[in-house]
Design an enzyme around this catalytic site. Structure first.
Site, PDB file in Angstrom:
ATOM      1  N   CYS A   1      -8.065  18.295   4.423  1.00 19.72           N
ATOM      2  CA  CYS A   1      -9.246  18.773   3.693  1.00 19.72           C
ATOM      3  C   CYS A   1      -9.870  17.619   2.910  1.00 19.72           C
ATOM      4  O   CYS A   1     -11.098  17.483   2.852  1.00 19.72           O
ATOM      5  CB  CYS A   1      -8.871  19.904   2.736  1.00 19.72           C
TER       6      CYS A   1
ATOM      7  N   HIS B   1      -5.075  20.728  13.684  1.00 20.03           N
ATOM      8  CA  HIS B   1      -5.630  19.478  14.225  1.00 20.03           C
ATOM      9  C   HIS B   1      -5.211  19.330  15.675  1.00 20.03           C
ATOM     10  O   HIS B   1      -4.113  19.733  16.058  1.00 20.03           O
ATOM     11  CB  HIS B   1      -5.184  18.264  13.409  1.00 20.03           C
TER      12      HIS B   1
ATOM     13  N   CYS C   1      -4.476  19.673   0.381  1.00 18.63           N
ATOM     14  CA  CYS C   1      -4.371  19.406   1.823  1.00 18.63           C
ATOM     15  C   CYS C   1      -5.005  18.046   2.145  1.00 18.63           C
ATOM     16  O   CYS C   1      -6.191  17.823   1.888  1.00 18.63           O
ATOM     17  CB  CYS C   1      -5.058  20.514   2.610  1.00 18.63           C
TER      18      CYS C   1
HETATM   19  P1  AMP Z   1       1.498  16.734  13.201  1.00 18.19           P
HETATM   20  O1  AMP Z   1       2.848  16.107  12.980  1.00 18.19           O
HETATM   21  O2  AMP Z   1       1.286  17.279  14.571  1.00 18.19           O
HETATM   22  O3  AMP Z   1       1.196  17.726  12.102  1.00 18.19           O
HETATM   23  O4  AMP Z   1       0.461  15.550  13.112  1.00 18.19           O
HETATM   24  C1  AMP Z   1       0.008  15.027  11.905  1.00 18.19           C
HETATM   25  C2  AMP Z   1      -0.581  13.690  12.228  1.00 18.19           C
HETATM   26  O5  AMP Z   1      -1.368  13.294  11.144  1.00 18.19           O
HETATM   27  C3  AMP Z   1       0.445  12.594  12.476  1.00 18.19           C
HETATM   28  O6  AMP Z   1       0.275  12.064  13.784  1.00 18.19           O
HETATM   29  C4  AMP Z   1       0.143  11.571  11.377  1.00 18.19           C
HETATM   30  O7  AMP Z   1       0.289  10.249  11.809  1.00 18.19           O
HETATM   31  C5  AMP Z   1      -1.302  11.912  11.041  1.00 18.19           C
HETATM   32  N1  AMP Z   1      -1.714  11.559   9.700  1.00 18.19           N
HETATM   33  C6  AMP Z   1      -1.089  11.857   8.531  1.00 18.19           C
HETATM   34  N2  AMP Z   1      -1.788  11.389   7.492  1.00 18.19           N
HETATM   35  C7  AMP Z   1      -2.892  10.785   8.006  1.00 18.19           C
HETATM   36  C8  AMP Z   1      -4.005  10.104   7.439  1.00 18.19           C
HETATM   37  N3  AMP Z   1      -4.144   9.942   6.105  1.00 18.19           N
HETATM   38  N4  AMP Z   1      -4.950   9.610   8.259  1.00 18.19           N
HETATM   39  C9  AMP Z   1      -4.826   9.745   9.595  1.00 18.19           C
HETATM   40  N5  AMP Z   1      -3.806  10.392  10.198  1.00 18.19           N
HETATM   41  C10 AMP Z   1      -2.843  10.894   9.415  1.00 18.19           C
END
Ligand code: AMP
Length: 115
Positions: A7, A99, A4
């Site tokens: 995580c 999140h 994950c």
């Molecule tokens: P969701 O689509 O609601 O599951 O949101 C996931 C979010 O995580 C998206 O807005 C991505 O841009 C963000 N995200 C994915 N990987 C990372 C990362 N390594 N660091 C910061 N944000 C991330």
């Protein structure tokens, strides 16, 4: 959960731009911001999404919202902010670790985050 990404961010195993962390919660900037201010607040514990909240872990959700309120003040989001969580396929959840998106810094209008 070993595979994950959130995580791993919580554990410091992959880099992120952290705003805050404590024993239970981590907040970091979204890598692909959808607004001038866009950060994510997560419980350290792996909860797959809003549908997996139970009486055993719901205190962590309360703690997430305490951190959101604290950061809203600290980051001067007095103009307002939006909190969103996507759960499951129809909501386009892409990371399966609960999140809360916090969006601010402009008039967010009435559109949804995944319009
Ligand atoms: P969701 O689509 O609601 O599951 O949101 C996931 C979010 O995580 C998206 O807005 C991505 O841009 C963000 N995200 C994915 N990987 C990372 C990362 N390594 N660091 C910061 N944000 C991330």
């Amino acid at each position: 959960m070993s595979d994950c990404i959130f995580c791993k961010i919580a554990a410091g195993e992959i880099p992120s731009n952290k705003l805050y962390e404590d024993e239970f919660v981590v907040a970091f900037h979204d890598i692909s911001p959808q607004a001038p201010v866009h950060f994510l607040v997560i419980p350290r514990e792996h909860i797959p999404g809003a549908a997996a909240v139970t009486p055993d872990n719901s205190r962590l959700i309360a703690r997430c919202f305490e951190v959101i309120a604290m950061l809203a003040q600290r980051e001067n989001l007095a103009g307002g902010f939006r909190v969103i969580t996507n759960n499951g396929q129809d909501a386009c959840q892409s990371v399966h670790h609960l999140h809360f998106h916090v969006l601010a810094g402009k008039n967010l209008g009435e559109r949804l985050i995944r319009d």
